[in-house]
Write an enzyme that holds these catalytic residues in place. Structure first.
Site, PDB file in Angstrom:
ATOM      1  N   GLU A 148     -79.048  38.944 -44.211  1.00 31.00           N
ATOM      2  CA  GLU A 148     -77.756  39.528 -44.548  1.00 31.00           C
ATOM      3  C   GLU A 148     -76.741  38.559 -45.142  1.00 31.00           C
ATOM      4  O   GLU A 148     -75.927  38.949 -45.971  1.00 31.00           O
ATOM      5  CB  GLU A 148     -77.157  40.161 -43.278  1.00 31.00           C
ATOM      6  CG  GLU A 148     -77.960  41.309 -42.688  1.00 31.00           C
ATOM      7  CD  GLU A 148     -77.898  42.559 -43.549  1.00 31.00           C
ATOM      8  OE1 GLU A 148     -76.827  42.854 -44.088  1.00 31.00           O
ATOM      9  OE2 GLU A 148     -78.946  43.216 -43.681  1.00 31.00           O
TER      10      GLU A 148
ATOM     11  N   SER B  31     -83.771  80.480  12.585  1.00 34.18           N
ATOM     12  CA  SER B  31     -83.783  79.735  13.850  1.00 34.18           C
ATOM     13  C   SER B  31     -83.401  78.275  13.683  1.00 34.18           C
ATOM     14  O   SER B  31     -83.136  77.587  14.673  1.00 34.18           O
ATOM     15  CB  SER B  31     -85.161  79.833  14.500  1.00 34.18           C
ATOM     16  OG  SER B  31     -85.454  81.171  14.835  1.00 34.18           O
TER      17      SER B  31
END
Length: 783
Positions: A90, A465
């Site tokens: 770059e 229960s």
């Protein structure tokens, strides 16, 4: 004066004039654009859009939320080879220039003059930082000039290292990855520091064109770009001949890696997301928050497997539901494979296409071109489903189960493949630390991808229960004892809220007469529970249950409350059971341990109120949880619920071979819900099985059949390295020999006497009559 000299003089003056005009134009442009430039100092405080990441307590990644995959990295952690690769690609003079590259700008100006467009741009890394953070992407002279001015300012304000760091964390590199660390994870499944020279060069080639040079979707052009960068690195003397050739010859190893989810806990991840979104809003997905949950990864994995296996087992014992679909296998193989690859796998259940069926086996195609043979042993279970209570005849050959073109599910079991199916039943498991309320594992259903409804926190069901221990605890607190006699006999109630005349029964359809409270609980006798609730009073019981954390508005105002007709979530039930395990304290379940920002600063740390047993601080202190039950009551319920496992409805749990576990089964009317809640002093776990739209699970399905096996599979691992630690009787509890029939004190020399625990103030004062005396040992029944 020669003509050549005159021409040179004219050109020199013209050059000076053009230079002055250019200088004046540049100065004018500078004064025009300079006030419009943004403040470069803001780059020091830039916050990259970083996703929310959620981890277990032991730092296993659970989920990631956010559109952009980004993991910011500091310059010090960037491999030097990558710095060389990126600058070679770059901006080779990045560390020497002052923000602009004159040669590049001259080239760009020439292109503008000859074509009317800026093509290469001549941008340095600094100029790209200026463009990426402050400017639009339009290609105009004014935007380019502002880019140059900004680059010069950036170079004055920031170091080269800071500029480079901003650039590599901002750039888009394909497949939702922003920044080089995310790209390394996306393409290679590891951190940037672990990549080879060739891989680093491949990533360095992406900023120019993430799509065109993508190593996954365009490998030829990606290799071309990589090799060009390697040659540039060689020409700049960053690498030698051998390194160049070795890197160029390295094959492309990039493939798409999703977020490296290490732990399946998607129901909890969604709970975290919802809770934090209320506080942080949309910033939750972009500001890089890191959340550590209370989950323990080994227990969560165990919970996932236990629920999955339990629901699959339920589904398979009720028969084979048939193929999910039927395909025409004369279609091209590539087409079939593509369709199959698009079918979602649900946990251990993989989609498979039947290619061929023989007498006792079948050939199946799996995802990714894998072909398997399904042996008879893997499909012989598949009696056709008729109803929850009935299956068809057992198959005798493979063709009775499968046909060519069937889309089915298979799972691996002990190294071989077995035919299976996606269960239409659902379940949940929640386990928490009873001392603090920290949720250590949570499963909200068979599979989050299949169905996102969280049954652990959102499903409001009747506990049956499983609710009885709370009624019994209220009775013990009112002065009853485990030896108190209650009559287990038929009774009829006229109550308009219970549809007129109500004739409750035990699940066995039998009645057992006067029964000690302990035995009534571990045998789950319905008539005893009803009489007990009527004795203590419904309002008093509701007060007690509300104190235990249950929503009073969901507690029925009639005697069905004693049989578990309240509406509760598994989470509420598990939290209630925690009080039996921790000595009577009410802990609040929580699942977020701490929250950090993107910089590691802690924003939140959980500070739960904890159980104090035994207490080293004064109860009522700020960090001590409030009490629900008296410590003696909590011990007595714990002790009675141990009998549920040793000789009651939870006997299957004896396989764990532990003396410190306790629990209670629960089954609602018509077997619509199956429950088991169990615990020791270190962990409490509730499991539930049922259909989302309530309907019977089948006449042979109960809490001990459907829910308890899931609990056992989980607790086997959860308790594996935990020493046995049965509860010790607290102060005020005494052990006394009693007559098992009457609950009175045993007479001297009574051979069938048993020991029972009492609160000291509730010890019986009467002795049982000796056998053969002609006197009844049974006291007058309460009702």
């Amino acid at each position: 004066m020669s003509p050549m000299f005159s021409l040179f003089k004219l050109l020199f003056k013209l050059g000076i004039f053009c230079f002055l005009i250019g200088l004046i134009s540049a100065a004018g442009a500078y004064y025009y654009f300079s006030p419009q430039l943004p403040n470069v100092e803001t780059l020091r405080d830039i916050r990259f859009q970083t996703p929310l990441r959620i981890y277990s307590q032991d730092h296993k990644l659970i989920a990631e939320f956010g559109e952009k995959r980004r993991t910011p990295i500091t310059f010090e952690n960037i491999p030097p080879r990558f710095v060389q690769a990126l600058t070679a690609a770059e901006d080779s003079r990045f560390f020497d220039h002052h923000g602009i590259d004159i040669k590049g700008l001259v080239r760009a100006a020439f292109q503008l003059a000859t074509t009317g467009h800026i093509q290469s741009g001549g941008s340095t890394i600094t100029m790209q930082v200026a463009k990426n953070f402050f400017l639009t992407r339009e290609r105009t002279f004014s935007r380019k000039f502002m880019e140059i001015l900004l680059a010069l300012r950036i170079e004055q304000e920031l170091s080269k290292e800071e500029i480079f760091e901003l650039y590599i964390n901002k750039i888009y590199l394909g497949h939702r990855s922003y920044g080089i660390q995310a790209a390394a994870n996306v393409y290679y499944g590891t951190d940037i520091k672990n990549l080879s020279l060739s891989q680093l060069a491949m990533i360095a080639g992406l900023p120019k064109a993430p799509s065109a040079y993508n190593p996954i979707t365009n490998s030829d052009r990606a290799i071309e770009r990589r090799n060009w960068i390697l040659k540039r690195m060689h020409s700049l003397s960053f690498i030698n001949d051998q390194q160049l050739e070795s890197a160029k010859n390295e094959p492309v190893s990039a493939k798409y890696h999703t977020s490296d989810i290490e732990l399946r806990a998607f129901y909890v991840a969604e709970m975290v997301r919802q809770q934090l979104y209320e506080q942080y809003g949309e910033a939750l997905y972009t500001d890089g928050y890191v959340v550590y949950t209370t989950l323990k990864s080994n227990l969560q994995t165990t919970a996932n497997n236990a629920v999955s296996n339990g629901l699959i087992a339920y589904s398979e014992r009720h028969g084979y539901l048939g193929a999910e679909d039927s395909w025409d296998i004369t279609e091209p193989q590539a087409t079939l494979q593509k369709r199959l690859n698009g079918i979602i796998s649900y946990g251990v259940l993989k989609p498979a296409l039947v290619l061929n069926v023989s007498e006792k086996s079948a050939e199946l195609l799996l995802k990714d071109k894998q072909t398997i043979t399904l042996a008879w042993e893997g499909m012989s279970w598949a009696k056709p489903y008729k109803s929850v209570n009935r299956t068809g005849r057992a198959p005798k050959k493979a063709a009775d189960v499968l046909k060519i073109g069937d889309l089915v599910r298979v799972r691996e079991k002990e190294g071989t493949f077995h035919l299976s199916q996606v269960p239409n039943v659902q379940g949940s498991l929640i386990a928490l630390d009873p001392k603090t309320g920290a949720i250590v594992s949570l499963v909200g259903g068979f599979n989050f991808t299949h169905n996102k409804f969280n049954r652990s926190t959102q499903a409001v069901r009747q506990p049956g229960s499983n609710f009885k221990p709370f009624i019994y605890a209220a009775a013990l607190d009112k002065g009853y004892s485990p030896a108190s006699l209650i009559n287990d006999a038929p009774i009829v109630f006229h109550d308009t809220s219970l549809e007129g005349n109500w004739r409750p029964e035990n699940s066995s359809r039998k009645f057992y007469g006067p029964t000690r409270l302990r035995k009534a609980l571990y045998k789950s006798r319905n008539l005893v529970s009803i009489r007990l609730l009527r004795a203590i009073g419904i309002p008093a019981a509701q007060d007690y249950l509300e104190l235990a954390g249950f929503d009073r508005s969901k507690l029925p105002n009639n005697l069905s409350l004693s049989l578990g007709s309240a509406d509760v979530t598994p989470l509420k039930l598990a939290a209630g059971y925690a009080a039996f395990a921790n000595g009577g304290f009410k802990v609040e379940p929580f699942f977020i341990e701490r929250v950090e920002d993107a910089f590691g600063e802690v924003l939140f740390t959980a500070q739960p109120k904890a159980a104090c047993n035994p207490c080293t601080e004064t109860e009522g202190a700020e960090n001590i949880a409030p009490r629900i039950f008296n410590e003696q009551v909590a011990f007595l319920i714990y002790n009675i619920l141990q009998d549920v496992i040793s000789k009651g409805t939870g006997r299957k749990a004896l396989v764990l071979n532990r003396k410190d576990i306790a629990g209670k089964t629960g089954t609602t009317n018509d077997q619509k819900d199956a429950w088991f809640s169990g615990f020791n002093q270190s962990i409490v776990t509730t499991t539930w099985v049922g259909f989302d739209q309530p309907k019977t699970l089948g006449r042979r399905e109960f809490g001990g059949t459907a829910a308890l096996p899931i609990w056992i599979d989980f607790m086997r691992e959860a308790l594996k390295d935990t020493p046995e630690n049965p509860p010790k009787p607290p102060a005020g509890i005494v052990s006394v020999k009693i007559d098992p029939q009457s609950g009175k004190l045993a007479y001297p020399g009574q051979s069938d006497a048993i020991y029972e625990f009492f609160r000291r103030k509730n010890v019986p004062t009467n002795y049982a009559a000796p056998a053969g005396s002609g006197k009844s040992n049974v006291t007058e029944e309460l009702f």
